[in-house]
Design an enzyme around this catalytic site. Structure first.
Site, mmCIF file in Angstrom:
data_model
loop_
_atom_site.group_PDB
_atom_site.id
_atom_site.type_symbol
_atom_site.label_atom_id
_atom_site.label_comp_id
_atom_site.label_asym_id
_atom_site.label_seq_id
_atom_site.Cartn_x
_atom_site.Cartn_y
_atom_site.Cartn_z
ATOM 1 N N ASP A 510 47.344 24.943 57.677
ATOM 2 C CA ASP A 510 46.497 25.509 56.634
ATOM 3 C C ASP A 510 45.955 24.324 55.830
ATOM 4 O OD1 ASP A 510 45.425 27.389 54.738
ATOM 5 O OD2 ASP A 510 47.111 26.877 53.438
ATOM 6 N N SER A 546 44.813 37.213 40.439
ATOM 7 C CA SER A 546 45.149 36.591 41.721
ATOM 8 C C SER A 546 46.114 35.424 41.519
ATOM 9 C CB SER A 546 43.871 36.097 42.409
ATOM 10 O OG SER A 546 44.172 35.321 43.549
ATOM 11 N N ASP A 714 49.518 33.084 55.042
ATOM 12 C CA ASP A 714 49.962 32.296 56.197
ATOM 13 C C ASP A 714 51.153 32.934 56.907
ATOM 14 O OD1 ASP A 714 48.073 30.257 55.770
ATOM 15 O OD2 ASP A 714 49.356 29.302 54.279
#
Length: 829
Positions: A510, A546, A714
């Site tokens: 990532d 978020s 992920d």
């Protein structure tokens, strides 16, 4: 071992007939599954398996891949008395027969067994009966009872040492008697002959009287274990040792009284020396095995037992303080940590400033300064200032406790190579017994050698052929290697990971928080409607919902400007694109170009040009649109980690292909990839695309893929990859999904983890080689192959010493891993 095992596994997540069908259909195709019936009503998976073909871990993995979970109870019991591979196999084979036990992993090094079971079906008392019937002692359950390991260890060493000393002293006395010619019992032997007609050796009679007490004292633990093995129809090394010792001693008694054998059969000194040498081996093993577990004991020792609780007034002044037990601390408590003290809990600094040594958590030697609002961890050491801490995680929830659990579990797990060793051990003892008897028969009946010589060969083979070293080869290396990796902040979760990590073909990463710092900062604020402050206020209002690093950066910017944020409604995270919410009944969008297109927001030519310009500078751009109109855009930049390029270069030296998978725009991704040397780039992708790319890179399971990530998005890719590496500065979900956890989020440690894997597996193979080498070389010598040409025989006592040395050699090789430094760390230093 039980070949067919029926289990009723509690399964969670099935909610319809199609779920049941999916489970039954999947397991129906698996080799080793004899019968399967998923029951929706009881939420149980009724399954009968061939335990030689499918393990509990494989069943658990299959269930997890289907989207369900097996919920079994787990406990680790401490066992005293296991000293060879046969012992651990017996514990596993007999416990698994109990109804309600699903999986057992006995660890010779740690002297424990980790059990997965159903507490409604099997009790600790039943488990204890099985353990005791095998001749071992159940000391207790880890975490549920106080076990003074040091006292047990010292008592065990003292007992072994006293038997060794007594055995060696009397062995020397017996040897001196046999060579001295002193014969004080000639009259008694003559009287016995007159009364019974037996031709009694007066020297043999003296040796018998001198040896009987020390022989029983030194040999008793071995003989008891051997008899216990025979009672359970279980051939183990104690059975072989017992046979060797008893053959030597009983032959000596027969020779003394002239029954079948003559007076040349005098093994009294060897019969006492032999168990003494065996005890020396076990004594040295016990000391060495304790050293293999030093790392976990050091981690446990980091946990403080007391703390200073404080109360503060409204002005932040301490009004009271008292010493409390760690177990009495609850969330929200305020604690005082003085210089030099260990931090007792995970928490946030609410007062004071100091440097804190976190090397025991992340392996980094440089202390970090801690101020208000910063996080601290239990077990780390406050260095030079006073800190006031608010407890956020206590007891078993702290990072240190999680590390200890992960390391303990990994140390008791086994890489697949252990199956090879276990298979050898299963057949080893029957084969050796056959060889020993065959050698005896050949020398005596075929080659016509003396009975004395033939028996000597038999005894020597029984003693020297020990699979103990083979049983220690893998667990000692795993225990030391996993512990050493933990010192660098690298947590390897299980044996499979340890074996596979060194065999990777592809490494996928990532970007944000993995290759880059993951701490973007706001660079440019481009406004088309309103003011800079109003644009940031709107952006931060929606981003505050978020946890993404970009969202945090925008919220932090609003705090710098002291802006009051709006209340949002109807918040929605649009995966891979951005965020949507309502403010004062008006739709607000914050995200990339794809989000604007998805909601038909018209982007002006000026805004599009600015977007491309900033994108070319490797910046991340967030559009802000209200009621279908772009109000402006915000650009952010994220620094590349200092050692990312070195880590990628090291992987390339290992012939590992590299990928970068990111939801960021292609221009930024390509720029970052060029700077660090990544081979392949996939940009602008959704979380499910990462999963698909990992699957594709695996090329139908022909390549092993390592994936490195740090975020919730992920987790699917981490789970799919052959090796999932979670950066420890990321989320708990990512850490749970990963096979390896890197505590400091240092990409260099990903390479170090691969190097640890290669080193430990190489050491395991070396251990297995030496375990075989001793047997391959010494069994023929013990069998007398050198006797015809060179007249060389292998005395039973020397065979016992050689057996001890084989185990010590293997453990010593494993202990050398305590000094191992990964190559990438050597370059750095």
């Amino acid at each position: 071992m039980v070949k067919h095992k029926h289990m009723d596994l509690p399964i969670e997540g099935m909610h319809c007939a199609s779920c049941v069908l999916s489970v039954n259909k999947t397991f129906g195709k698996i080799e080793g599954v004899e019968d399967v019936d998923a029951d929706l009503a009881s939420n149980k998976l009724h399954i009968t398996v061939d335990t030689k073909k499918i393990s509990y871990e494989e069943i658990e993995r299959l269930v997890k891949n289907l989207g369900f979970e097996i919920h079994s109870d787990e406990m680790t019991i401490r066992i005293q008395g296991m000293h060879c591979a046969s012992c651990t196999m017996n514990v596993e084979n007999f416990l698994i027969r109990l109804d309600g036990i699903f999986d057992v992993k006995a660890d010779l090094t740690a002297q424990n067994a980790r059990i997965r079971y159903d507490s409604s079906k099997v009790s600790l008392d039943e488990i204890e009966k099985v353990i005791e019937s095998l001749g071992f002692e159940l000391l207790g359950v880890e975490g549920q009872s106080e076990i003074d390991e040091e006292a047990i260890y010292q008592h065990d060493l003292k007992d072994k040492l006293s038997r060794i000393i007594i055995g060696l002293i009397f062995s020397v006395i017996l040897m001196v008697l046999m060579f001295s010619g002193w014969d004080p019992l000639m009259g008694l032997s003559h009287a016995i002959h007159e009364a019974t007609g037996l031709h009694v050796s007066s020297m043999g009679l003296l040796s018998l009287l001198v040896s009987i007490a020390p022989f029983l004292y030194v040999s008793l633990p071995i003989l008891k274990a051997g008899i216990n093995g025979l009672m359970h129809k279980n051939l183990n090394m104690d059975v072989m040792y017992s046979m060797g010792i008893l053959v030597a001693y009983v032959s000596s008694i027969f020779g003394t009284f002239g029954i079948v054998l003559d007076h040349t059969f005098m093994f009294y000194d060897s019969a006492v020396m032999l168990p003494s040498f065996l005890m020396i081996g076990r004594y040295l093993e016990a000391r060495a095995k304790k050293r293999t577990s030093d790392s976990i004991r050091q981690l446990i020792g980091l946990q403080p037992t007391v703390a200073t609780a404080i109360e503060m007034d409204e002005n932040g002044e301490i009004i009271s303080q008292k010493e409390v037990s760690i177990s009495d601390i609850v969330l929200g408590d305020l604690l005082l940590v003085k210089p030099g003290e260990k931090i007792p809990v995970d928490g946030d600094v609410v007062g004071g400033e100091s440097y804190v040594d976190e090397s025991m958590i992340n392996g980094e030697p440089i202390p970090k300064v801690k101020r208000d609002g910063e996080e601290v961890f239990a077990g780390t050491i406050n260095q030079d200032g006073v800190l006031h801490i608010k407890a956020k995680k206590v007891g078993k929830e702290t990072v240190l406790s999680n590390i200890i659990r992960l390391v303990e579990k990994a140390q008791s797990s086994r890489p697949p190579v252990q199956k090879f060793a276990n298979t050898i051990v299963t057949y080893f003892i029957p084969v050796i017994l056959t060889i020993a008897i065959a050698v005896f028969l050949i020398w005596y009946f075929v080659l016509g050698e003396t009975l004395l010589f033939s028996l000597t060969c038999l005894i020597s083979i029984l003693v020297v052929a020990c699979p103990c070293a083979l049983g220690l080869a893998t667990p000692t290396a795993v225990t030391v290697g996993v512990g050493r990796a933990a010192e660098y902040g690298i947590l390897i979760k299980n044996g499979d990971t340890l074996e596979n990590a060194g065999q990777i073909d592809v490494a996928a990463f990532d970007k944000t928080g993995t290759i880059t710092e993951g701490k973007p900062e706001v660079d440019d604020i481009i406004v088309y409607e309103g003011s800079d402050d109003e644009l940031i206020r709107l952006a931060a209002s929606i981003e505050q919902n978020s946890t993404h690093p970009i969202a945090k950066a925008i919220v932090n910017k609003s705090k710098e400007l002291n802006l009051d944020l709006y209340q949002t409604d109807q918040f929605e995270n649009i995966a891979g694109k951005g965020l949507k919410a309502e403010i004062e009944s008006k739709e607000l969008l914050a995200g990339n170009m794809a989000l604007m297109k998805a909601f038909d927001v018209e982007v002006s030519t000026d805004a599009a040009d600015k977007y491309r310009e900033l994108e070319s500078l490797s910046k991340t751009i967030i559009f802000l649109a209200r009621d279908k109109h772009v109000k402006g855009l915000v650009s952010l930049s994220d620094k590349i980690k200092a050692n990312s390029k070195r880590a990628i270069d090291e992987l390339h030296k290992m012939n590992v292909e590299t990928y970068m998978l990111t939801g960021d725009n292609e221009s930024t991704a390509l720029t970052v990839a060029r700077e660090v040397g990544i081979d392949n780039v996939n940009a602008g992708i959704l979380p499910e695309n990462k999963l698909d790319i990992v699957k594709k890179a695996q090329s139908g399971n022909t390549k092993k893929v390592l994936f490195v990530g740090d975020g919730i998005n992920d987790a699917p890719a981490l789970t799919q990859a052959d090796i999932g590496v979670a950066m420890g500065n990321g989320t708990d979900i990512a850490m749970e999904s990963g096979d390896i956890v890197i505590m400091e989020g240092d990409l260099e440690n990903v390479v170090a983890a691969v190097q640890f894997s290669k080193k430990v597996m190489r050491r395991i193979k070396e251990n297995i080689f030496w375990a075989f080498a001793y047997n391959t070389i010494l069994i023929p010598v013990a069998a007398g192959v050198l006797y015809p040409a060179f007249g060389i025989t292998f005395e039973p006592a020397l065979a016992g010493l050689a057996m001890a040395l084989s185990s010590v050699t293997v453990i010593s090789l494993s202990l050398m891993l305590k000094r191992y430094v990964p190559e990438i760390k050597k370059v750095k230093n």
